[in-house]
Design an enzyme around this catalytic site. Structure first.
Site, short mmCIF file in Angstrom:
data_model
loop_
_atom_site.label_atom_id
_atom_site.label_comp_id
_atom_site.label_asym_id
_atom_site.label_seq_id
_atom_site.Cartn_x
_atom_site.Cartn_y
_atom_site.Cartn_z
N GLY A 102 0.92 -1.00 -0.14
CA GLY A 102 0.02 0.03 0.00
C GLY A 102 0.89 1.13 -0.14
N ARG B 139 1.69 11.69 -8.35
CA ARG B 139 0.99 11.67 -7.00
C ARG B 139 2.03 11.03 -5.89
NH1 ARG B 139 -4.60 12.32 -7.20
NH2 ARG B 139 -5.20 13.00 -9.35
N ARG C 18 -0.32 -8.49 -3.79
CA ARG C 18 -0.54 -7.55 -2.69
C ARG C 18 0.17 -8.06 -1.76
NH1 ARG C 18 -2.25 -4.04 1.02
NH2 ARG C 18 -3.70 -4.77 2.62
N GLY D 25 0.81 -6.58 2.18
CA GLY D 25 0.20 -5.61 3.10
C GLY D 25 0.24 -6.16 4.35
N MET E 21 -7.83 -3.82 3.77
CA MET E 21 -8.82 -2.83 2.91
C MET E 21 -8.58 -2.84 1.16
SD MET E 21 -8.45 0.56 5.36
CE MET E 21 -10.15 1.22 4.65
N GLU E 22 -7.95 -3.89 0.87
CA GLU E 22 -7.72 -3.73 -0.61
C GLU E 22 -8.09 -4.81 -1.56
OE1 GLU E 22 -6.15 -0.51 1.31
OE2 GLU E 22 -5.30 -2.70 1.40
N SER F 289 -0.03 -7.43 11.79
CA SER F 289 0.93 -6.35 12.47
C SER F 289 0.00 -6.07 13.95
CB SER F 289 0.69 -5.14 11.57
OG SER F 289 -0.36 -4.77 11.35
N ASP F 290 -1.26 -6.52 13.92
CA ASP F 290 -2.13 -6.20 14.95
C ASP F 290 -3.18 -7.37 15.54
OD1 ASP F 290 -4.46 -4.48 14.46
OD2 ASP F 290 -3.23 -4.19 13.11
#
Length: 235
Positions: A24, A47, A91, A93, A184-185, A207-208
């Site tokens: 991400g 961007r 992905r 993440g 979220m993706e 991660s948590d």
């Protein structure tokens, strides 16, 4: 390719590899490129969504940030699949664990991606679509992890539109259906891949933990992500 460069990606034809790793965070894409790849060139700074192409063990590979949420990753992956002729997007993440047997530092592979998003509405399907990973990438990822001795948990994940959810019981509802973790993706990535006839996989480092409150420090996240990134690179 008349569609490129795009308003979101400044790459020219041939500058992006057939396989793209997609964290991400664009700065994590930069870190991956500088740490693991050789002969690196930057193909995108639009961007500040940084994208790089290099070689890993002699094979051409690209890495590019995808941003946060399905609208963002939906744009970047759509363009990669449909305008830049990318075949595989992986992905890489982070996620929050929902199940007791999914621990912090575990690597979760999203076999399927539940979602509370209306992303699939655009396809005008006469039912509920189930976004899933590409089996070949999933199988290879598990095989690589086993060879490396890295624990992976394979199953359903949740791709949520809301990071701060006003429904405080939402996580409990997904947890009871044995959804492993929330991110979220992935759902948008999987739907874009299916529509384009391409391949996609989502790998997540926990991660948590949503229920225990345990979380990794920044340094610990770096070490855990290292294992996940090596699996992805070997694919």
């Amino acid at each position: 390719m008349a569609n490129i460069p795009t308003p979101h990606n400044g790459a020219k034809a041939g500058e992006i590899a057939k396989t793209v790793l997609m964290p991400g965070d664009p700065l994590r894409a930069k870190h991956i490129a500088e740490t693991y790849l050789e002969d690196v060139t930057c193909f995108n700074t639009v961007r500040n969504m940084l994208g790089y192409t290099g070689t890993y063990h002699g094979k051409k590979i690209s890495v590019m940030g995808g941003g946060m949420g399905m609208p963002s990753v939906g744009i970047y992956t759509y363009e990669l699949f449909n305008f830049y002729d990318v075949d595989n997007i992986i992905r890489i993440g982070s996620a929050g664990a929902l199940q007791d047997d999914v621990k912090v530092r575990d690597v979760v592979i999203g076999m399927g991606a539940c979602t509370d998003s209306n992303y699939a509405k655009q396809y005008k399907l006469p039912g509920t679509y189930a976004p899933i990973a590409s089996y070949d990438l999933l199988r290879k990822a598990v095989e690589v992890a086993e060879k490396q001795g890295t624990k992976v948990v394979v199953g359903n994940v949740l791709s949520s539109d809301a990071f701060y959810n006003d429904n405080k019981d939402a996580n409990d509802s997904w947890r009871k259906m044995n959804v492993l973790a929330v991110e979220m993706e992935a759902a948008a990535l999987y739907m874009n891949a299916a529509r384009a006839g391409k391949n996609a996989l989502c790998m997540l480092t926990i991660s948590d933990h949503i229920y225990t409150g345990e979380s990794l420090s920044a340094e610990e996240r770096q070490l855990s992500f290292h294992e996940m990134m090596e699996i992805a690179l070997e694919l």
